[in-house]
Design an enzyme around this catalytic site. Structure first.
Site, PDB file in Angstrom:
ATOM      1  N   GLY A  21      -1.945   6.589  -3.579  1.00  0.00           N
ATOM      2  CA  GLY A  21      -1.964   5.135  -3.446  1.00  0.00           C
ATOM      3  C   GLY A  21      -2.583   4.468  -4.666  1.00  0.00           C
ATOM      4  O   GLY A  21      -2.105   3.431  -5.141  1.00  0.00           O
ATOM      5  N   ARG A  25      -6.094   7.160  -9.510  1.00  0.00           N
ATOM      6  CA  ARG A  25      -5.997   8.558  -9.087  1.00  0.00           C
ATOM      7  C   ARG A  25      -4.745   9.190  -9.717  1.00  0.00           C
ATOM      8  O   ARG A  25      -4.748  10.367 -10.073  1.00  0.00           O
ATOM      9  CB  ARG A  25      -5.951   8.673  -7.563  1.00  0.00           C
ATOM     10  CG  ARG A  25      -6.334  10.067  -7.086  1.00  0.00           C
ATOM     11  CD  ARG A  25      -6.220  10.253  -5.572  1.00  0.00           C
ATOM     12  NE  ARG A  25      -6.669   9.120  -4.815  1.00  0.00           N
ATOM     13  CZ  ARG A  25      -6.099   8.712  -3.683  1.00  0.00           C
ATOM     14  NH1 ARG A  25      -5.067   9.354  -3.184  1.00  0.00           N
ATOM     15  NH2 ARG A  25      -6.560   7.675  -3.038  1.00  0.00           N
ATOM     16  N   ASP A 204     -12.897   9.980   5.906  1.00  0.00           N
ATOM     17  CA  ASP A 204     -13.882   9.506   6.884  1.00  0.00           C
ATOM     18  C   ASP A 204     -13.356   9.853   8.273  1.00  0.00           C
ATOM     19  O   ASP A 204     -12.207  10.296   8.401  1.00  0.00           O
ATOM     20  CB  ASP A 204     -14.101   7.982   6.762  1.00  0.00           C
ATOM     21  CG  ASP A 204     -12.808   7.209   6.892  1.00  0.00           C
ATOM     22  OD1 ASP A 204     -12.206   6.895   5.839  1.00  0.00           O
ATOM     23  OD2 ASP A 204     -12.368   6.942   8.022  1.00  0.00           O
TER      24      ASP A 204
HETATM   25  O1  LIG Z   1      -5.969   6.792  -0.664  1.00  0.00           O
HETATM   26  P1  LIG Z   1      -4.626   6.151  -0.442  1.00  0.00           P
HETATM   27  O2  LIG Z   1      -3.528   7.018  -0.885  1.00  0.00           O
HETATM   28  O3  LIG Z   1      -4.522   4.791  -1.069  1.00  0.00           O
HETATM   29  O4  LIG Z   1      -4.467   5.986   1.154  1.00  0.00           O
HETATM   30  C1  LIG Z   1      -5.291   5.246   2.031  1.00  0.00           C
HETATM   31  O5  LIG Z   1      -6.259   4.418   1.416  1.00  0.00           O
HETATM   32  C2  LIG Z   1      -5.828   3.040   1.399  1.00  0.00           C
HETATM   33  C3  LIG Z   1      -6.803   2.212   2.192  1.00  0.00           C
HETATM   34  O6  LIG Z   1      -8.066   2.250   1.644  1.00  0.00           O
HETATM   35  C4  LIG Z   1      -4.451   3.032   2.025  1.00  0.00           C
HETATM   36  O7  LIG Z   1      -3.483   3.080   1.002  1.00  0.00           O
HETATM   37  C5  LIG Z   1      -4.484   4.276   2.877  1.00  0.00           C
HETATM   38  O8  LIG Z   1      -3.231   4.801   3.209  1.00  0.00           O
HETATM   39  O1  LIG Z   2      -9.938   5.026   7.719  1.00  0.00           O
HETATM   40  C1  LIG Z   2      -9.075   5.100   6.837  1.00  0.00           C
HETATM   41  C2  LIG Z   2      -9.236   5.937   5.716  1.00  0.00           C
HETATM   42  C3  LIG Z   2      -8.256   5.981   4.792  1.00  0.00           C
HETATM   43  N1  LIG Z   2      -7.167   5.227   4.968  1.00  0.00           N
HETATM   44  C4  LIG Z   2      -6.987   4.423   6.023  1.00  0.00           C
HETATM   45  O2  LIG Z   2      -5.967   3.747   6.132  1.00  0.00           O
HETATM   46  N2  LIG Z   2      -7.954   4.385   6.935  1.00  0.00           N
END
Ligand SMILES: O=P(O)(O)O[C@H]1O[C@H](CO)[C@@H](O)[C@H]1O
Ligand SMILES: O=c1cc[nH]c(=O)[nH]1
Length: 235
Positions: A21, A25, A204
């Protein structure tokens, strides 16, 4: 030929794309993993790189957050840039009992509260499922020391709002984790007859916040998930 969201030429992307996302990263993965990484697009800061792993081409590109965002990038990658498979490498919140922070989730399927897939086949609740071959390759790449869970996730539209009782009901059905993109990614892959898989690191747990990752850990802790995702991408 550039698209509205990807400023690249056909041939700039490898047949397989790893898709976190977070665009930072994506950059970190490209620098760590790829030989001779080359920036191929940076529209809206959504960085995309192409290089090689063991002599084989591989791309890494951010998807942004949420189903509309990943749908745009996946559609353009499949439709215009000849991409054959997308492997999302993301984070999720653990839901089911025993899904520990730091472990890996391979998403065989994704439930969703989004309306996006409801519009796809009139009168039908779309089943968003992973490509079997990619899921099998990812799971087979796991070693004895890896903590890997295989099953369903939920792709929610809201990060901060949850209807009362919904997470408890998802846990009762054994749903492993919550994230925000997979249901749409699997549907776009089905639309274009291509392959997709999501491999997630648990950042988490919804019912136990004692071990939650920091924002920096969420950006950097993904080694097992990444290894499984690369195995799937190059399978
Ligand atoms: O770490 P990424 O890939 O972004 O995924 C998770 O983190 C984001 C939310 O903080 C959302 O995109 C969720 O799907
Ligand atoms: O709690 C969480 C952690 C990562 N991504 C999410 O969408 N929710």
């Amino acid at each position: 030929m550039a698209t509205p969201h990807i400023d690249a030429e056909p041939g700039d992307f490898a047949p397989a794309v790893l898709m976190p996302g977070d665009p930072r990263r994506a950059q970190r993965i490209a620098e760590q993993l790829l030989d001779r990484p080359r920036l191929v697009t940076d529209v809206r800061g959504m960085l995309g790189f192409t290089g090689q792993v063991d002599g084989r081409p591989l791309s890494v590109m951010g998807s942004g957050m949420g189903q509309p965002s990943i749908s745009i990038y996946a559609t353009e990658l499949f439709r215009v840039f000849g991409v054959e498979r997308i492997i999302r490498v993301g984070t999720c919140g653990g839901i089911a009992d025993g899904v520990e922070v730091g472990s890996t989730v391979v998403a065989l399927g994704a439930h969703t509260d989004s309306a996006m897939n409801q519009q796809r086949i009139p009168g039908i609740n779309f089943s968003a499922v992973a490509s079997f071959g990619l899921a099998r390759a990812a799971v087979e790449a796991a070693g004895p020391g890896d903590r890997v869970h295989v099953g369903t996730v939920v792709s929610r539209d809201h990060f901060y709002f949850t209807p009362a009782g919904q997470s408890e009901a998802l846990a009762a059905y054994g749903v492993l984790g919550v994230e925000m993109e997979t249901a749409a990614l699997y549907a776009v892959a089905a639309e274009f007859h291509r392959e997709a898989l999501t491999v997630l690191t648990v950042s988490d747990h919804l019912f136990d916040h004692s071990s939650d990752m920091t924002a920096q850990e969420r950006e950097t802790t993904f080694q097992t998930s990444l290894r499984l995702a690369v195995a799937a991408a190059l399978s």
